[in-house]
Design a protein around this motif. Structure first.
Motif, PDB file in Angstrom:
ATOM      1  N   PRO A  48      15.578 -26.365 -37.636  1.00  0.00           N
ATOM      2  CA  PRO A  48      15.213 -27.772 -37.801  1.00  0.00           C
ATOM      3  C   PRO A  48      16.093 -28.459 -38.841  1.00  0.00           C
ATOM      4  CG  PRO A  48      13.253 -26.396 -37.754  1.00  0.00           C
ATOM      5  CD  PRO A  48      14.424 -25.458 -37.848  1.00  0.00           C
ATOM      6  N   ALA A  49      16.468 -29.723 -38.552  1.00  0.00           N
ATOM      7  CA  ALA A  49      17.324 -30.507 -39.445  1.00  0.00           C
ATOM      8  C   ALA A  49      16.800 -31.931 -39.506  1.00  0.00           C
ATOM      9  CB  ALA A  49      18.767 -30.496 -38.931  1.00  0.00           C
ATOM     10  N   PRO A  50      17.251 -32.705 -40.494  1.00  0.00           N
ATOM     11  CA  PRO A  50      16.875 -34.128 -40.525  1.00  0.00           C
ATOM     12  C   PRO A  50      17.262 -34.819 -39.217  1.00  0.00           C
ATOM     13  CG  PRO A  50      17.827 -33.479 -42.615  1.00  0.00           C
ATOM     14  CD  PRO A  50      18.019 -32.312 -41.687  1.00  0.00           C
ATOM     15  N   GLU A  51      16.601 -35.918 -38.924  1.00  0.00           N
ATOM     16  CA  GLU A  51      16.684 -36.545 -37.612  1.00  0.00           C
ATOM     17  C   GLU A  51      18.100 -36.939 -37.197  1.00  0.00           C
ATOM     18  OE1 GLU A  51      14.133 -39.823 -35.018  1.00  0.00           O
ATOM     19  OE2 GLU A  51      13.812 -39.583 -37.168  1.00  0.00           O
ATOM     20  N   GLY A  72      18.698 -18.698 -45.036  1.00  0.00           N
ATOM     21  CA  GLY A  72      17.390 -19.134 -45.509  1.00  0.00           C
ATOM     22  C   GLY A  72      16.320 -19.042 -44.441  1.00  0.00           C
ATOM     23  N   GLY A  73      15.116 -19.448 -44.819  1.00  0.00           N
ATOM     24  CA  GLY A  73      13.992 -19.403 -43.892  1.00  0.00           C
ATOM     25  C   GLY A  73      13.287 -18.063 -43.916  1.00  0.00           C
ATOM     26  N   ASP A  74      12.078 -18.041 -43.387  1.00  0.00           N
ATOM     27  CA  ASP A  74      11.278 -16.824 -43.383  1.00  0.00           C
ATOM     28  C   ASP A  74      11.936 -15.695 -42.607  1.00  0.00           C
ATOM     29  OD1 ASP A  74       9.396 -18.136 -44.887  1.00  0.00           O
ATOM     30  OD2 ASP A  74       8.145 -18.696 -43.151  1.00  0.00           O
ATOM     31  N   ASP A  75      12.688 -16.054 -41.552  1.00  0.00           N
ATOM     32  CA  ASP A  75      13.315 -15.024 -40.722  1.00  0.00           C
ATOM     33  C   ASP A  75      14.800 -14.859 -41.014  1.00  0.00           C
ATOM     34  OD1 ASP A  75      14.148 -17.405 -39.735  1.00  0.00           O
ATOM     35  OD2 ASP A  75      13.439 -17.099 -37.684  1.00  0.00           O
ATOM     36  N   ASP A 104      18.139 -33.098 -30.421  1.00  0.00           N
ATOM     37  CA  ASP A 104      17.080 -32.149 -30.759  1.00  0.00           C
ATOM     38  C   ASP A 104      16.716 -32.191 -32.236  1.00  0.00           C
ATOM     39  OD1 ASP A 104      16.818 -31.264 -28.226  1.00  0.00           O
ATOM     40  OD2 ASP A 104      17.533 -29.229 -28.566  1.00  0.00           O
ATOM     41  N   SER A 105      17.456 -32.975 -33.036  1.00  0.00           N
ATOM     42  CA  SER A 105      17.262 -33.001 -34.486  1.00  0.00           C
ATOM     43  C   SER A 105      17.227 -31.575 -35.029  1.00  0.00           C
ATOM     44  CB  SER A 105      15.986 -33.758 -34.852  1.00  0.00           C
ATOM     45  OG  SER A 105      16.121 -35.129 -34.526  1.00  0.00           O
ATOM     46  N   ALA A 129      17.938 -22.382 -42.978  1.00  0.00           N
ATOM     47  CA  ALA A 129      16.960 -23.412 -43.316  1.00  0.00           C
ATOM     48  C   ALA A 129      17.636 -24.477 -44.166  1.00  0.00           C
ATOM     49  CB  ALA A 129      15.773 -22.811 -44.068  1.00  0.00           C
ATOM     50  N   VAL A 130      17.205 -25.730 -43.991  1.00  0.00           N
ATOM     51  CA  VAL A 130      17.659 -26.827 -44.845  1.00  0.00           C
ATOM     52  C   VAL A 130      16.979 -26.680 -46.197  1.00  0.00           C
ATOM     53  CG1 VAL A 130      17.630 -29.336 -45.184  1.00  0.00           C
ATOM     54  CG2 VAL A 130      18.153 -28.375 -42.927  1.00  0.00           C
TER      55      VAL A 130
END
Length: 266
Positions: free
Chosen positions: A43-46, A83-86, A26-27, A90-91
């Protein structure tokens, strides 16, 4: 671990009260709340394959890059769990590396293995602060599959295809010794001067958990203390903070997965 659209976790860590799992297909990295088992996908790098929960509260990871691509470039990344908006993670930093394998964070230092036989020191913002160090015999086939730091601050790598481990002085950034441990060492950890090695074996030969005495490693002596058969294809281990709880080894056989506990006091 590949499962088409149904991504299975490759590795998981515990941080900030959540379980974080790398979802290769799912990367993404999944944040799982233990009470509800509900996952949130970050979400993360592939194709992430490795995660490390550091004491600074961040999660550091390795992604292998596109499947079947002749380009061996992968990614080392840093994830902020809040991290991240929510606020679900986040990376926040990433850097490309040639065939990255694994990493360990020791204070402000991050040591990563890549390019089959290379180790380098980065800071925790993923900026390089040291030189490339070649471990083992320097062959591109040795596959430095694990890295750890012992209680004295020396950095060690498990060189899987060479049946050796290498000891690095972090101050001089030089290899001070390479020791034959036999088999296919896929993981390395320390409990004081006791060095534990996972020898993964192969599809038909059972693997072993090996214990070495590294107290005289500075003089080139790392004798084998004992070798314990743990089943087919062991890869990783976890040493409990409570020594009486022993050493836990992950074992896989085809699609079956199990954990084997070894008494560390025996």
């Amino acid at each position: 671990n590949d499962a088409g659209e149904n991504a299975k976790p490759v590795t998981a860590v515990n941080s900030g009260g959540y379980i974080w799992a790398a979802l290769r297909t799912d990367s993404a990295v999944a944040r799982i709340a233990p009470p509800t088992h509900e996952p949130v996908s970050v979400p993360a790098p592939e194709r992430p394959v490795f995660l490390y929960a550091a004491e600074d509260g961040y999660i550091y990871g390795i992604s292998e890059g596109p499947q079947g691509d002749e380009d061996p470039t992968g990614t080392m990344f840093k994830l902020d769990p809040t991290g991240g908006d929510d606020g679900t993670g986040a990376v926040v930093a990433e850097v490309s590396l040639d065939s990255p394998r694994t990493l360990v964070v020791d204070g402000d230092n991050l040591w990563v293995t890549y390019g089959a036989s290379l180790v380098r020191n980065f800071d925790t913002n993923l900026s390089p602060v040291g030189v490339e160090i070649t471990v083992g015999n320097g062959s591109e086939s040795i596959l430095s599959d694990a890295v750890t730091v012992d209680d004295e601050g020396y950095v060690w790598t498990a060189n899987r295809n060479e049946a050796t481990v290498s000891r690095i002085d972090p101050e001089s950034e030089s290899v001070t010794g390479t020791f034959d441990v036999g088999g296919e060492p896929s993981d390395i950890e320390f409990d004081g001067a006791r060095m534990w090695i996972v020898d993964t074996g192969d599809a038909e030969i059972p693997g072993h958990l090996k214990l070495f005495d590294a107290s005289d490693a500075a003089n080139g002596n790392v004798p084998l203390v004992t070798s314990i058969e743990v089943g087919l294809r062991p890869l990783d281990m976890y040493i409990s903070d409570a020594v009486s709880d022993g050493v836990w080894v992950s074992v896989t056989q085809e699609r079956d997965f199990s954990m084997v506990r070894v008494d560390a006091t025996a």
